[in-house]
Design an enzyme around this catalytic site. Structure first.
Site, PDB file in Angstrom:
ATOM      1  N   ALA A 142      42.377  40.375  42.850  1.00  0.00           N
ATOM      2  CA  ALA A 142      42.626  40.168  44.281  1.00  0.00           C
ATOM      3  C   ALA A 142      41.281  40.042  44.988  1.00  0.00           C
ATOM      4  O   ALA A 142      40.263  40.536  44.496  1.00  0.00           O
ATOM      5  CB  ALA A 142      43.414  41.348  44.837  1.00  0.00           C
ATOM      6  N   GLU A 193      47.333  40.873  36.237  1.00  0.00           N
ATOM      7  CA  GLU A 193      48.728  41.137  36.634  1.00  0.00           C
ATOM      8  C   GLU A 193      49.500  39.834  36.808  1.00  0.00           C
ATOM      9  O   GLU A 193      50.685  39.750  36.474  1.00  0.00           O
ATOM     10  CB  GLU A 193      48.745  41.964  37.925  1.00  0.00           C
ATOM     11  CG  GLU A 193      48.203  43.373  37.698  1.00  0.00           C
ATOM     12  CD  GLU A 193      47.880  44.101  38.989  1.00  0.00           C
ATOM     13  OE1 GLU A 193      47.116  43.544  39.811  1.00  0.00           O
ATOM     14  OE2 GLU A 193      48.375  45.210  39.174  1.00  0.00           O
ATOM     15  N   GLU A 202      40.353  48.052  38.735  1.00  0.00           N
ATOM     16  CA  GLU A 202      40.511  48.567  40.099  1.00  0.00           C
ATOM     17  C   GLU A 202      39.905  49.951  40.270  1.00  0.00           C
ATOM     18  O   GLU A 202      39.420  50.312  41.339  1.00  0.00           O
ATOM     19  CB  GLU A 202      42.002  48.606  40.487  1.00  0.00           C
ATOM     20  CG  GLU A 202      42.626  47.239  40.736  1.00  0.00           C
ATOM     21  CD  GLU A 202      43.228  46.604  39.484  1.00  0.00           C
ATOM     22  OE1 GLU A 202      42.892  47.049  38.364  1.00  0.00           O
ATOM     23  OE2 GLU A 202      44.034  45.674  39.651  1.00  0.00           O
ATOM     24  N   GLY A 250      44.290  41.820  39.713  1.00  0.00           N
ATOM     25  CA  GLY A 250      45.429  40.967  40.057  1.00  0.00           C
ATOM     26  C   GLY A 250      45.522  39.736  39.178  1.00  0.00           C
ATOM     27  O   GLY A 250      46.613  39.195  38.962  1.00  0.00           O
TER      28      GLY A 250
HETATM   29  N1  CAA Z   1      37.106  39.208  44.945  1.00  0.00           N
HETATM   30  C1  CAA Z   1      36.213  38.520  45.707  1.00  0.00           C
HETATM   31  N2  CAA Z   1      35.124  37.910  45.181  1.00  0.00           N
HETATM   32  C2  CAA Z   1      34.929  37.988  43.853  1.00  0.00           C
HETATM   33  C3  CAA Z   1      35.822  38.692  43.009  1.00  0.00           C
HETATM   34  C4  CAA Z   1      36.961  39.314  43.613  1.00  0.00           C
HETATM   35  N3  CAA Z   1      37.874  39.970  42.897  1.00  0.00           N
HETATM   36  N4  CAA Z   1      35.355  38.609  41.751  1.00  0.00           N
HETATM   37  C5  CAA Z   1      34.221  37.872  41.797  1.00  0.00           C
HETATM   38  N5  CAA Z   1      33.946  37.508  43.068  1.00  0.00           N
HETATM   39  C6  CAA Z   1      32.828  36.701  43.538  1.00  0.00           C
HETATM   40  C7  CAA Z   1      31.525  37.490  43.536  1.00  0.00           C
HETATM   41  O1  CAA Z   1      31.393  38.266  44.690  1.00  0.00           O
HETATM   42  C8  CAA Z   1      30.523  36.361  43.461  1.00  0.00           C
HETATM   43  O2  CAA Z   1      30.357  35.813  44.738  1.00  0.00           O
HETATM   44  P1  CAA Z   1      28.863  35.428  45.266  1.00  0.00           P
HETATM   45  O3  CAA Z   1      28.414  34.325  44.340  1.00  0.00           O
HETATM   46  O4  CAA Z   1      29.087  34.957  46.673  1.00  0.00           O
HETATM   47  O5  CAA Z   1      28.041  36.654  45.130  1.00  0.00           O
HETATM   48  C9  CAA Z   1      31.216  35.320  42.611  1.00  0.00           C
HETATM   49  O6  CAA Z   1      32.607  35.644  42.646  1.00  0.00           O
HETATM   50  C10 CAA Z   1      30.763  35.345  41.161  1.00  0.00           C
HETATM   51  O7  CAA Z   1      30.923  36.672  40.682  1.00  0.00           O
HETATM   52  P2  CAA Z   1      29.753  37.489  39.940  1.00  0.00           P
HETATM   53  O8  CAA Z   1      28.415  37.046  40.416  1.00  0.00           O
HETATM   54  O9  CAA Z   1      30.066  38.944  40.069  1.00  0.00           O
HETATM   55  O10 CAA Z   1      29.982  36.983  38.440  1.00  0.00           O
HETATM   56  P3  CAA Z   1      29.614  37.750  37.077  1.00  0.00           P
HETATM   57  O11 CAA Z   1      29.831  36.763  36.010  1.00  0.00           O
HETATM   58  O12 CAA Z   1      28.304  38.429  37.189  1.00  0.00           O
HETATM   59  O13 CAA Z   1      30.744  38.908  36.960  1.00  0.00           O
HETATM   60  C11 CAA Z   1      32.963  39.795  37.022  1.00  0.00           C
HETATM   61  C12 CAA Z   1      32.075  38.574  36.777  1.00  0.00           C
HETATM   62  C13 CAA Z   1      32.692  40.882  35.979  1.00  0.00           C
HETATM   63  C14 CAA Z   1      34.417  39.338  36.930  1.00  0.00           C
HETATM   64  C15 CAA Z   1      32.666  40.376  38.437  1.00  0.00           C
HETATM   65  O14 CAA Z   1      32.681  39.308  39.388  1.00  0.00           O
HETATM   66  C16 CAA Z   1      33.636  41.405  38.899  1.00  0.00           C
HETATM   67  O15 CAA Z   1      33.563  42.553  38.454  1.00  0.00           O
HETATM   68  N6  CAA Z   1      34.589  41.035  39.801  1.00  0.00           N
HETATM   69  C17 CAA Z   1      35.530  41.943  40.381  1.00  0.00           C
HETATM   70  C18 CAA Z   1      36.642  42.285  39.400  1.00  0.00           C
HETATM   71  C19 CAA Z   1      37.610  43.286  40.002  1.00  0.00           C
HETATM   72  O16 CAA Z   1      37.232  44.381  40.373  1.00  0.00           O
HETATM   73  N7  CAA Z   1      38.892  42.900  40.126  1.00  0.00           N
HETATM   74  C20 CAA Z   1      39.914  43.727  40.688  1.00  0.00           C
HETATM   75  C21 CAA Z   1      40.132  43.414  42.152  1.00  0.00           C
HETATM   76  S1  CAA Z   1      41.273  44.532  42.947  1.00  0.00           S
HETATM   77  C22 CAA Z   1      42.818  43.975  42.515  1.00  0.00           C
HETATM   78  O17 CAA Z   1      42.977  42.997  41.821  1.00  0.00           O
HETATM   79  C23 CAA Z   1      43.953  44.789  43.050  1.00  0.00           C
HETATM   80  C24 CAA Z   1      45.306  44.411  42.540  1.00  0.00           C
HETATM   81  O18 CAA Z   1      45.818  45.019  41.621  1.00  0.00           O
HETATM   82  C25 CAA Z   1      46.065  43.343  43.153  1.00  0.00           C
END
Ligand code: CAA
Length: 257
Positions: free
Chosen positions: A65, A111, A131, A108
């Site tokens: 998400a 999911e 998360e 998400g």
């Molecule tokens: N939401 C918003 N932006 C996101 C995102 C997310 N879930 N995941 C990645 N991005 C964005 C980053 O902020 C980044 O943006 P910028 O270039 O503007 O900085 C861009 O995507 C590229 O990401 P990274 O630079 O972080 O890429 P990476 O290859 O170094 O890492 C990753 C990849 C490990 C997936 C890392 O991006 C990450 O940990 N993302 C978040 C994953 C996460 O926590 N997901 C759970 C979300 S909560 C949820 O989903 C609740 C639910 O149950 C519904």
């Protein structure tokens, strides 16, 4: 309808829905999820489409998400907009839905893949519920569908550590149907969709409904639903055609009637 965050490509009898926010790894904003459910609603009504592939493209399925969208929300806002409750519309899609997953399917994103009926994973796929690293828990089925699919201990591991698992581990756990080289994931998913699309559409719909029922009811109730669906199918032209074709030693031509 024109979409901003997804692409929909129809090649009857199948369609491919591609999440398309590559700059943020297909982060699932409410607008993107709304587009996915709208597109699926349209494809459900399109009689020329018999199976659908849902993918994030060649590099990433979805990194979860949209964290930017959630960071400052209050519980009341979350409740009123029902952020993840809206995702459930995906599960009311009546046709076979096949996830083609390359790269991250996190939070998400994972999911959403788990809401599909089959999952074809590229060897680059990583499934997880990170998360907990954000101070929250999964909110669109991550604690429930992992438990039902892989069991309590694996569900605890992914939800408590936040560490993703590889495509091959997911395969061993029964979470994905096939692991293929990442370059061919979408093509293989399309092949599977085309194969399913040759089957009797009403039978496919009721098979999907019956299997899903197994997750919701005690065995005796699930068996009763299956039996009713089985008897019901004798009212279809496709059942007559399927059995006649078998006896005449020719391929059946199913019409979805
Ligand atoms: N939401 C918003 N932006 C996101 C995102 C997310 N879930 N995941 C990645 N991005 C964005 C980053 O902020 C980044 O943006 P910028 O270039 O503007 O900085 C861009 O995507 C590229 O990401 P990274 O630079 O972080 O890429 P990476 O290859 O170094 O890492 C990753 C990849 C490990 C997936 C890392 O991006 C990450 O940990 N993302 C978040 C994953 C996460 O926590 N997901 C759970 C979300 S909560 C949820 O989903 C609740 C639910 O149950 C519904």
């Amino acid at each position: 309808m024109d979409f901003e965050f997804i692409r929909v490509h129809t090649e009857p009898p199948i369609a491919v829905v591609t999440l398309d926010r590559p700059k943020v790894l297909n982060a699932l904003s409410p607008a993107l999820v709304e587009e996915v459910t709208t597109a699926l609603g349209q494809l459900d009504q399109d009689a020329s489409i018999r199976a659908v592939v849902l993918t994030g493209g060649p590099k990433v399925f979805a990194a979860g998400a949209d964290i930017g969208d959630m960071a400052e929300r209050t519980p009341i806002e979350q409740l009123q907009r029902d952020q993840t409750g809206r995702w459930l519309k995906l599960t009311s899609f009546t046709k076979p839905l096949i996830a083609a997953v390359n790269g991250y399917a996190l939070g998400g994103g994972c999911e959403m893949a788990l809401m599909c009926d089959l999952i074809i994973a590229g060897d680059s796929a990583r499934f997880g519920q990170p998360e907990i690293n954000l101070g929250i828990i999964a909110g669109a089925g991550g604690t429930q569908r992992w438990t039902r699919t892989a069991g309590k201990y694996i569900a605890m591991e992914v939800n408590l550590t936040g560490r993703p698992i590889t495509a091959w581990r997911a395969y061993q756990l029964g979470l994905v149907n096939r692991v293929v080289p990442a370059e061919v994931t979408i093509e293989v998913a399309k092949q599977v969709a085309r194969q399913i699309a040759t089957r009797a559409p009403i039978a496919a719909r009721l098979a999907k409904e019956s299997v899903n029922q197994a997750l919701e009811t005690p065995l005796s109730e699930g068996l009763a639903v299956e039996r009713k669906n089985f008897y019901f199918l004798f009212a279809t032209e496709d059942q007559k055609e399927g059995m006649k074709a078998f006896l005449e030693k020719r391929p059946a031509e199913f019409k979805g009637r």
